[in-house]
Design an enzyme around this catalytic site. Structure first.
Site, PDB file in Angstrom:
ATOM      1  N   TRP A  70       3.526   5.454  -3.555  1.00 50.18           N
ATOM      2  CA  TRP A  70       2.274   6.030  -2.981  1.00 50.18           C
ATOM      3  C   TRP A  70       1.419   5.112  -2.369  1.00 50.18           C
ATOM      4  O   TRP A  70       1.787   4.306  -1.365  1.00 50.18           O
ATOM      5  CB  TRP A  70       1.605   6.815  -4.041  1.00 50.18           C
ATOM      6  CG  TRP A  70       2.400   8.137  -4.549  1.00 50.18           C
ATOM      7  CD1 TRP A  70       3.175   8.056  -5.729  1.00 50.18           C
ATOM      8  CD2 TRP A  70       2.469   9.442  -3.833  1.00 50.18           C
ATOM      9  NE1 TRP A  70       4.184   9.254  -5.790  1.00 50.18           N
ATOM     10  CE2 TRP A  70       3.560  10.072  -4.640  1.00 50.18           C
ATOM     11  CE3 TRP A  70       2.048   9.798  -2.605  1.00 50.18           C
ATOM     12  CZ2 TRP A  70       3.847  11.369  -4.272  1.00 50.18           C
ATOM     13  CZ3 TRP A  70       2.362  11.167  -2.266  1.00 50.18           C
ATOM     14  CH2 TRP A  70       3.358  11.776  -3.079  1.00 50.18           C
ATOM     15  N   SER A  71      -0.094   5.279  -2.874  1.00 45.94           N
ATOM     16  CA  SER A  71      -0.854   4.524  -1.790  1.00 45.94           C
ATOM     17  C   SER A  71      -0.808   2.774  -1.745  1.00 45.94           C
ATOM     18  O   SER A  71      -1.409   2.175  -1.259  1.00 45.94           O
ATOM     19  CB  SER A  71      -2.336   4.705  -2.149  1.00 45.94           C
ATOM     20  OG  SER A  71      -2.588   6.039  -1.853  1.00 45.94           O
ATOM     21  N   SER A  72       0.144   2.187  -2.764  1.00 46.41           N
ATOM     22  CA  SER A  72       0.211   0.731  -2.610  1.00 46.41           C
ATOM     23  C   SER A  72       1.049   0.598  -1.362  1.00 46.41           C
ATOM     24  O   SER A  72       0.899  -0.586  -0.676  1.00 46.41           O
ATOM     25  CB  SER A  72       1.369   0.303  -3.658  1.00 46.41           C
ATOM     26  OG  SER A  72       0.685   0.302  -5.098  1.00 46.41           O
TER      27      SER A  72
END
Length: 396
Positions: A70-72
């Protein structure tokens, strides 16, 4: 219920506390499968994996198992943008419209590249509904993105752009890259391949899904067992299907987070939230940045700027989307306030929904990466990641 697992991999002398914290996460915090890695510049000092790739605990997590993060992903995207800045293709203080004239519509003409990266543009959600498949039509998406009206006056506040951040950054890089490559290609060719980092923004068809861990939502009694920092205000918006947090987190509707390990999601280049890779890859990239090994296509002066402790505090700290204080710097989160990581304020990285995390610690030259398949529910600081980060501080 504790889970007894066999931890695989290697740990250099002096980094034993990280291995202990990794085991503790399985015993006390409901870990199903996970991996953690630390690089000292270009040298691995922690490389561990354990558990299972599936909720039924039938398929072992292996050395080369990847996970949707995801937002990593945003950190890897920020490095791609930094490489373009380092090459002189754009500047952080450039108006985005200088490189993308259509972007200027509806009062966006003064939004700078830095403001776009730091979630200050007011573009956290799109008014026009669109689907995951629409994101593959880059020319069509560019029109939709340019036509969007800001949801607040740009540069006055910040609010997390969960998906749209990557769409805007990807289109900007496509326009300034001499070969008009997509952001996923730029990252693959200029950053991942030279480092041997298995991280993809747009999973190639030849990579088997058998290597990708199935994600598992935290539900029922497991919420009471393992979660302590529940995002109640965001949950209310999601339940009522109203409010800015709901709009941002559902634009586009890509399906339940636990279903991310599917071809139709991972094959689309989503530079804000669609990345998939190993903990080793995250740590490798961040280690190259923190240790200034010279392997990244980013000059040292710019790496110093990424590590600067003097970030621009030109907007209030309260995040309009995440409903908590946060701070961004050139596409990365900074270690600030109650959300601490690394040795000091120079550390930078990005977290992902569910708990994944990667960061650079310039004070020590260490890069950190953590991926897992049980999706935690904390907004920023998952307890499992925090345990590992705090253990790393006790090393050496």
């Amino acid at each position: 219920m504790s889970e007894q697992v066999t931890v695989h991999g290697e740990v250099d002398a002096g980094f034993g506390p990280v291995a202990d914290a990794f085991r503790h996460n399985f015993a006390r915090h409901g870990e199903i499968g996970a991996a953690v890695a630390v690089y000292d510049g270009d040298r691995p000092v922690v490389d561990l994996w354990a558990g299972y790739r599936d909720r039924k605990r039938a398929v072992a997590w292996e050395r080369d198992t990847m996970a949707p993060v995801w937002s990593s992903t945003k950190g890897m995207t920020a490095f791609a943008v930094a490489s373009a800045v380092s090459k002189g293709l754009l500047d952080y203080e450039d108006p985005v419209a200088l490189h993308w004239p259509e972007f200027a519509a509806h009062g966006k003409e003064s939004i700078t590249v830095r403001q776009l990266l730091d979630h200050q543009g007011g573009l956290a959600a799109l008014d026009r509904p669109f689907r995951l498949t629409d994101m593959a039509d880059l020319d069509g998406m560019a029109v939709v993105l340019a036509e969007q009206k800001p949801l607040w006056r740009p540069g006055t506040r910040h609010g997390y752009h969960p998906i749209t951040a990557g769409l805007y950054q990807g289109e900007l890089l496509r326009r300034v890259d001499p070969a008009h490559r997509t952001l996923g290609r730029i990252f693959a060719e200029d950053i991942a391949a030279p480092l041997g980092a298995e991280f993809y923004i747009g999973l190639p068809e030849e990579i088997s899904l058998d290597r990708v861990a199935a994600l598992s939502a935290t539900e029922g009694l497991d919420i009471l067992r393992y979660e302590r920092d529940l995002p109640v205000r965001i949950a209310i918006q999601l339940y009522s299907k109203r409010g800015l947090s709901f709009r941002a987190l559902s634009s586009p509707q890509v399906g339940a987070p636990a279903r991310a390990a599917r071809r139709e999601f991972l094959s689309v280049e989503s530079p804000a939230a669609g990345g998939v890779g190993t903990a080793r890859a995250l740590a490798r990239v961040y280690g190259a940045a923190a240790g200034r090994t010279g392997e990244l296509p980013i000059d040292k002066a710019l790496l110093d700027r990424l590590a600067s402790a003097d970030t621009a505090d030109d907007v209030p700290a309260e995040d309009l989307v995440l409903l908590t204080p946060s701070r961004y710097h050139l596409g990365f989160r900074k270690s600030r306030g109650s959300f601490r990581f690394g040795t000091d304020k120079r550390a930078y990285g990005t977290t992902g929904y569910g708990g994944s995390f990667g960061f650079a610690d310039p004070a020590t030259g260490l890069g950190f990466g953590y991926v897992m398949n049980r999706l935690g529910m904390a907004v920023l600081d998952d307890v499992r990641s925090r345990n590992l980060r705090e253990a790393l501080l006790r090393c050496r």
